[in-house]
Design a protein around this motif. Structure first.
Motif, PDB file in Angstrom:
ATOM      1  N   ILE A   1      83.556  28.196  42.586  1.00 39.85           N
ATOM      2  CA  ILE A   1      83.141  28.004  43.971  1.00 39.85           C
ATOM      3  C   ILE A   1      83.019  29.385  44.617  1.00 39.85           C
ATOM      4  CG2 ILE A   1      83.781  27.013  46.228  1.00 39.85           C
ATOM      5  CD1 ILE A   1      83.057  24.876  44.192  1.00 39.85           C
ATOM      6  N   CYS A   2      81.838  29.684  45.108  1.00 35.73           N
ATOM      7  CA  CYS A   2      81.593  30.984  45.745  1.00 35.73           C
ATOM      8  C   CYS A   2      81.185  30.738  47.186  1.00 35.73           C
ATOM      9  CB  CYS A   2      80.467  31.715  45.027  1.00 35.73           C
ATOM     10  SG  CYS A   2      80.989  32.305  43.429  1.00 35.73           S
ATOM     11  N   ILE A   3      81.839  31.467  48.080  1.00 28.78           N
ATOM     12  CA  ILE A   3      81.642  31.167  49.501  1.00 28.78           C
ATOM     13  C   ILE A   3      81.114  32.377  50.264  1.00 28.78           C
ATOM     14  CG2 ILE A   3      82.952  30.672  51.618  1.00 28.78           C
ATOM     15  CD1 ILE A   3      84.481  28.609  49.963  1.00 28.78           C
ATOM     16  N   ILE A   4      80.110  32.123  51.100  1.00 26.88           N
ATOM     17  CA  ILE A   4      79.666  33.131  52.061  1.00 26.88           C
ATOM     18  C   ILE A   4      80.290  32.697  53.387  1.00 26.88           C
ATOM     19  CG2 ILE A   4      77.671  34.181  53.189  1.00 26.88           C
ATOM     20  CD1 ILE A   4      76.039  33.588  50.667  1.00 26.88           C
ATOM     21  N   GLY A   5      81.289  33.444  53.811  1.00 29.47           N
ATOM     22  CA  GLY A   5      82.123  33.016  54.929  1.00 29.47           C
ATOM     23  C   GLY A   5      81.497  33.247  56.294  1.00 29.47           C
TER      24      GLY A   5
ATOM     25  N   THR B   1      83.276  26.057  55.454  1.00 27.30           N
ATOM     26  CA  THR B   1      83.874  26.834  54.372  1.00 27.30           C
ATOM     27  C   THR B   1      85.348  27.160  54.641  1.00 27.30           C
ATOM     28  OG1 THR B   1      82.951  28.811  55.368  1.00 27.30           O
ATOM     29  CG2 THR B   1      81.699  27.826  53.559  1.00 27.30           C
ATOM     30  N   GLY B   2      85.710  27.317  55.915  1.00 28.30           N
ATOM     31  CA  GLY B   2      87.123  27.591  56.244  1.00 28.30           C
ATOM     32  C   GLY B   2      87.994  26.454  55.732  1.00 28.30           C
ATOM     33  N   GLN B   3      87.522  25.226  55.938  1.00 33.10           N
ATOM     34  CA  GLN B   3      88.288  24.060  55.494  1.00 33.10           C
ATOM     35  C   GLN B   3      88.411  24.035  53.959  1.00 33.10           C
ATOM     36  OE1 GLN B   3      86.463  20.207  55.853  1.00 33.10           O
ATOM     37  NE2 GLN B   3      88.248  19.445  56.977  1.00 33.10           N
ATOM     38  N   ILE B   4      87.312  24.372  53.289  1.00 35.46           N
ATOM     39  CA  ILE B   4      87.342  24.385  51.803  1.00 35.46           C
ATOM     40  C   ILE B   4      88.377  25.395  51.308  1.00 35.46           C
ATOM     41  CG2 ILE B   4      85.995  24.936  49.724  1.00 35.46           C
ATOM     42  CD1 ILE B   4      83.479  24.011  51.231  1.00 35.46           C
ATOM     43  N   ILE B   5      88.385  26.580  51.930  1.00 38.30           N
ATOM     44  CA  ILE B   5      89.302  27.641  51.474  1.00 38.30           C
ATOM     45  C   ILE B   5      90.756  27.240  51.759  1.00 38.30           C
ATOM     46  CG2 ILE B   5      89.922  30.085  51.692  1.00 38.30           C
ATOM     47  CD1 ILE B   5      86.977  30.519  52.760  1.00 38.30           C
TER      48      ILE B   5
ATOM     49  N   GLU C   1      66.335  31.622  37.951  1.00 35.75           N
ATOM     50  CA  GLU C   1      65.355  32.000  36.914  1.00 35.75           C
ATOM     51  C   GLU C   1      66.024  32.600  35.690  1.00 35.75           C
ATOM     52  OE1 GLU C   1      62.407  34.653  38.551  1.00 35.75           O
ATOM     53  OE2 GLU C   1      61.676  33.015  39.829  1.00 35.75           O
ATOM     54  N   ARG C   2      67.176  33.257  35.923  1.00 41.77           N
ATOM     55  CA  ARG C   2      67.876  33.876  34.792  1.00 41.77           C
ATOM     56  C   ARG C   2      68.929  32.936  34.202  1.00 41.77           C
ATOM     57  NH1 ARG C   2      69.124  39.974  36.656  1.00 41.77           N
ATOM     58  NH2 ARG C   2      69.818  40.182  34.504  1.00 41.77           N
ATOM     59  N   GLY C   3      68.837  31.692  34.592  1.00 40.86           N
ATOM     60  CA  GLY C   3      69.682  30.657  33.984  1.00 40.86           C
ATOM     61  C   GLY C   3      71.101  30.601  34.533  1.00 40.86           C
ATOM     62  N   ILE C   4      71.332  31.210  35.702  1.00 38.63           N
ATOM     63  CA  ILE C   4      72.680  31.172  36.291  1.00 38.63           C
ATOM     64  C   ILE C   4      72.832  29.904  37.138  1.00 38.63           C
ATOM     65  CG2 ILE C   4      74.303  32.394  37.833  1.00 38.63           C
ATOM     66  CD1 ILE C   4      73.676  33.994  35.275  1.00 38.63           C
ATOM     67  N   ASP C   5      73.947  29.208  36.932  1.00 31.25           N
ATOM     68  CA  ASP C   5      74.236  27.987  37.688  1.00 31.25           C
ATOM     69  C   ASP C   5      74.729  28.389  39.085  1.00 31.25           C
ATOM     70  OD1 ASP C   5      75.222  25.627  38.702  1.00 31.25           O
ATOM     71  OD2 ASP C   5      76.951  25.529  37.342  1.00 31.25           O
ATOM     72  N   THR C   6      73.970  28.036  40.119  1.00 32.57           N
ATOM     73  CA  THR C   6      74.353  28.447  41.472  1.00 32.57           C
ATOM     74  C   THR C   6      74.912  27.268  42.286  1.00 32.57           C
ATOM     75  OG1 THR C   6      72.105  28.074  42.265  1.00 32.57           O
ATOM     76  CG2 THR C   6      72.636  30.308  41.544  1.00 32.57           C
ATOM     77  N   SER C   7      75.241  26.172  41.598  1.00 36.87           N
ATOM     78  CA  SER C   7      75.653  24.971  42.329  1.00 36.87           C
ATOM     79  C   SER C   7      76.997  25.153  43.046  1.00 36.87           C
ATOM     80  CB  SER C   7      75.729  23.775  41.368  1.00 36.87           C
ATOM     81  OG  SER C   7      76.700  24.052  40.370  1.00 36.87           O
ATOM     82  N   GLY C   8      77.751  26.185  42.696  1.00 39.12           N
ATOM     83  CA  GLY C   8      79.051  26.395  43.342  1.00 39.12           C
ATOM     84  C   GLY C   8      78.977  27.176  44.643  1.00 39.12           C
ATOM     85  N   LEU C   9      77.781  27.542  45.070  1.00 43.88           N
ATOM     86  CA  LEU C   9      77.670  28.374  46.276  1.00 43.88           C
ATOM     87  C   LEU C   9      77.747  27.538  47.561  1.00 43.88           C
ATOM     88  CD1 LEU C   9      77.188  31.335  47.204  1.00 43.88           C
ATOM     89  CD2 LEU C   9      74.784  30.722  47.457  1.00 43.88           C
ATOM     90  N   ARG C  10      78.546  28.020  48.524  1.00 48.29           N
ATOM     91  CA  ARG C  10      78.663  27.373  49.839  1.00 48.29           C
ATOM     92  C   ARG C  10      78.469  28.426  50.919  1.00 48.29           C
ATOM     93  NH1 ARG C  10      78.678  24.184  46.555  1.00 48.29           N
ATOM     94  NH2 ARG C  10      80.134  22.518  46.003  1.00 48.29           N
ATOM     95  N   LEU C  11      77.793  27.999  51.990  1.00 50.15           N
ATOM     96  CA  LEU C  11      77.500  28.916  53.105  1.00 50.15           C
ATOM     97  C   LEU C  11      78.116  28.344  54.382  1.00 50.15           C
ATOM     98  CD1 LEU C  11      75.810  31.176  54.555  1.00 50.15           C
ATOM     99  CD2 LEU C  11      73.866  29.609  54.461  1.00 50.15           C
ATOM    100  N   SER C  12      78.797  29.198  55.132  1.00 49.04           N
ATOM    101  CA  SER C  12      79.483  28.720  56.343  1.00 49.04           C
ATOM    102  C   SER C  12      78.498  28.334  57.442  1.00 49.04           C
ATOM    103  CB  SER C  12      80.406  29.821  56.868  1.00 49.04           C
ATOM    104  OG  SER C  12      80.877  29.478  58.151  1.00 49.04           O
ATOM    105  N   TYR C  13      78.800  27.214  58.111  1.00 49.11           N
ATOM    106  CA  TYR C  13      78.060  26.795  59.301  1.00 49.11           C
ATOM    107  C   TYR C  13      78.102  27.892  60.366  1.00 49.11           C
ATOM    108  CZ  TYR C  13      77.861  21.726  58.348  1.00 49.11           C
ATOM    109  OH  TYR C  13      77.578  20.487  57.854  1.00 49.11           O
TER     110      TYR C  13
END
Ligand code: IMP
Length: 428
Positions: free
Chosen positions: A65-69, A203-207, A88-100
């Protein structure tokens, strides 16, 4: 609650991307808490190189899980492009979350960044021109537009129209240039909004939930202590808070969430942009470090200014961040440098200063006091433990620890993931 903050102990570009990438393997969450696409992290995985600006380096591990706070200022165009490049380079980005709550960089912020720099002339700050300063100005002025506003087309239109009234006056009347078009921005940004919508979360709640469950959270600082708005070489700083305290504000957690703070320091010092740099080596030593260390900016390609390690800066960083450990990077770049110099103090008007000076004039006029240490010639890029390092190299590390008053917990001897020596377990 194992929360670890990774913070730059110098002027940024300390190799935080590599250290984050290394530690991310053990972390459950990786969180960016400030800055924006002014940052540039280069991570080498095997023979592949990744250059990231907004997405936390942890994304290179599937399922993290990667977060942009909330403390980050987000340029949606950069984020969308970065995500596409990774996919495009085959990296799974499904773990990315961006703060409201993160603020959005708009085209007028980038234009203003350029125009303001031009206007400053010889007094320019040397910004990355990514709109960072103007976006944080709007945030503090309470006219900023957040991700949550971008996702609401009506709200976005209203706020944007109001802001453009003021910004376009500036463009046309102060800078004598063309205004920004409301409809053009709306069209482009509402499309970004739809692309980003699936990532947006509280994202604050997730962390905080993750911390309650005992998960390991790595807070990844961008830039560095001396670029901090309060603790850096003001006004030659960025407009956010890279220091460890910034992690609480920019991620939405309390101070007790943080167990340890690792200061990432290069085995020498570099700086991009303008501003004082007491240990800058404008001679062949500086040139040698730039060449061997590949010291050119990831974001702007500018050559970095290079110089000797400065223990006054490290002590300042230790205090203002509450450092519990150091990660010493690019140690291999010093191979072949003999003798090696370390600055142990600043001499000003015949006296050694007791702390890092706030005054730029003092910083420009003070004279660094150097201690010389013997160098080493052996290649250290294959070292797997501290015992594999030559005695002179180990002596250098010990001296850095003594002068900074902080133990070295991790050493980087090359750009690859496996060229890392973890002296002590950082997540505990
Ligand atoms: P800004 O953050 O673009 O406003 O630039 C302000 C100052 O911070 C300039 O001196 C930049 O060169 C410096 N800066 C911003 N981001 C980074 C970074 O990631 N690494 C090193 N310096 C940076």
């Amino acid at each position: 609650m194992p929360g670890v903050v990774l913070v730059g102990a110098q002027w940024g570009d300390e190799g935080k991307g590599k250290v984050t990438d290394y530690l991310a393997e053990k972390a459950d969450l990786v969180v960016r808490y400030q800055g924006g696409s002014n940052a540039g992290h280069t991570v080498k995985v095997g023979e592949e190189e990744f250059r990231l600006h907004l997405v936390p380096s942890g994304i290179l591990y599937p399922g993290k899980i990667c977060i942009i706070g909330n403390g980050v200022v987000v340029d949606p165009q950069v984020l969308v492009e970065e995500l596409e490049g990774l996919k495009e380079r085959g990296i799974d980005t499904s773990g990315l979350r961006l703060s409201y709550r993160a603020h959005v960089i708009l085209p007028y912020h980038k234009r203003l960044d350029e125009l303001e720099e031009e206007r400053r002339g010889s007094g320019r700050l040397g910004t990355t021109k990514r709109g960072i300063g103007p976006a944080y100005v709007d945030k503090a002025a309470r006219t900023g537009i957040r991700v949550v506003d971008l996702l609401d087309p009506e709200e976005f239109r209203q706020r944007l129209a109001l802001n453009l009234k003021e910004k376009n006056e500036l463009f046309t009347k102060v800078y004598g240039t063309s205004p920004c078009s409301l409809e053009e921005i709306l069209e482009e940004y509402l499309e970004y909004a739809e692309r980003l919508r699936p990532l947006v979360a509280d994202t604050g709640q997730i962390i905080n939930q993750a911390l309650r469950e005992g998960k390991k959270v790595l807070f990844e600082g961008a830039q560095g202590t001396l670029l901090d708005l309060d603790q850096g070489t003001y006004p030659y700083v960025t407009s956010s808070y890279p220091v460890a305290g910034g992690a609480c504000i920019g991620a939405g957690v309390g101070p007790k969430a943080i167990d340890s703070v690792i200061g990432v320091a290069k085995a020498y010092t570099t700086r991009v942009g303008e501003g004082p740099f007491p240990t800058e080596a404008k001679d062949t030593a500086g040139e040698y470090l730039r060449r061997r260390g590949g010291e050119y900016g990831t974001t702007t390609g500018r050559p970095r200014r290079c110089g000797w390690l400065d223990a006054v800066i490290l002590r300042h960083a230790a205090d203002v961040n509450g450092l519990t450990g150091l990660a010493l990077t690019k140690l291999d770049v010093l191979t072949g440098v003999d003798p090696i110099q370390i600055c142990t103090g600043y001499l000003y008007k015949g006296k050694i200063l007791s702390s890092f000076p706030a005054s730029l004039r003092v910083l420009q006029e003070c004279e660094p006091v150097y201690e010389e240490l013997p160098g080493w010639a052996d290649d250290i890029t294959g070292a797997e433990s501290i015992e594999d390092l030559p005695p002179a190299c180990r002596a250098y590390i010990r001296r850095v620890e003594e002068l900074a008053g902080v133990p070295v917990k991790l050493i980087a001897v090359g750009p690859r993931r496996d060229q890392t020596i973890e002296v002590a377990d950082i997540f505990g």
